[in-house]
Design an enzyme around this catalytic site. Structure first.
Site: not given
Length: 152
Positions: A8, A11, A123, A13-15
């Site tokens: 993401c 690096n 996000d 939050c999402r990934s």
């Protein structure tokens, strides 16, 4: 051994959420010796930082660990190392392809294209909705794990 990299923008939050959820699913199925998981960013903004407090809190609700996770930036060696390089949104996929010099390689794809959602993972750094992100990440990780197991 199959190697999965979630990517993401930052690096944090999402990934890392996807990395932690996928690791959790892999461990529950006893496949940790067959599937390795990591995450990275397209930007250099949060290198060395732990996952966002919202990501950590949401994962903790479900007993999923982020222990030892730190932000890092995608690099060219990742293309050789990983079997799947998965962008959390279309912008990430475009940046990954550009950064790795791979304009159209099948190992690089958008995370939710494996699901019925067929959209970007929003996000939560900007939306604040870590629950929605978590639900989408779980769906995506389950779909990816099924894909990996079918390809064996």
């Amino acid at each position: 051994m199959k190697r999965v990299l979630f990517v993401c923008l930052g690096n944090i939050c999402r990934s890392p959420m996807a990395e932690a959820v996928m690791r959790h699913l892999v461990e529950k199925k006893g496949l940790s010796d067959q599937i390795k998981v990591d995450s990275a960013a397209t930007s250099s903004w949060h290198i060395g930082e732990p996952p966002h407090k919202g990501t950590k809190a949401k994962l903790k609700e479900f007993g999923i660990s982020t222990s030892g996770m730190k932000g890092r930036q995608l690099d060219k060696e990742d293309f050789e190392t990983f079997d799947y390089i998965i962008g959390m949104d279309n912008s990430n996929v475009s940046n990954i392809r550009q950064m790795l010099g791979q304009p159209d390689h099948p190992k690089i794809f958008r995370f939710l294209d494996l699901t019925d959602h067929k959209k970007d993972v929003p996000d939560p750094y900007y939306t604040g909705d870590f629950q929605e992100t978590y639900e989408l990440v779980v769906d995506g990780c389950e779909a990816l794990l099924n894909k990996i197991l079918k390809e064996k």
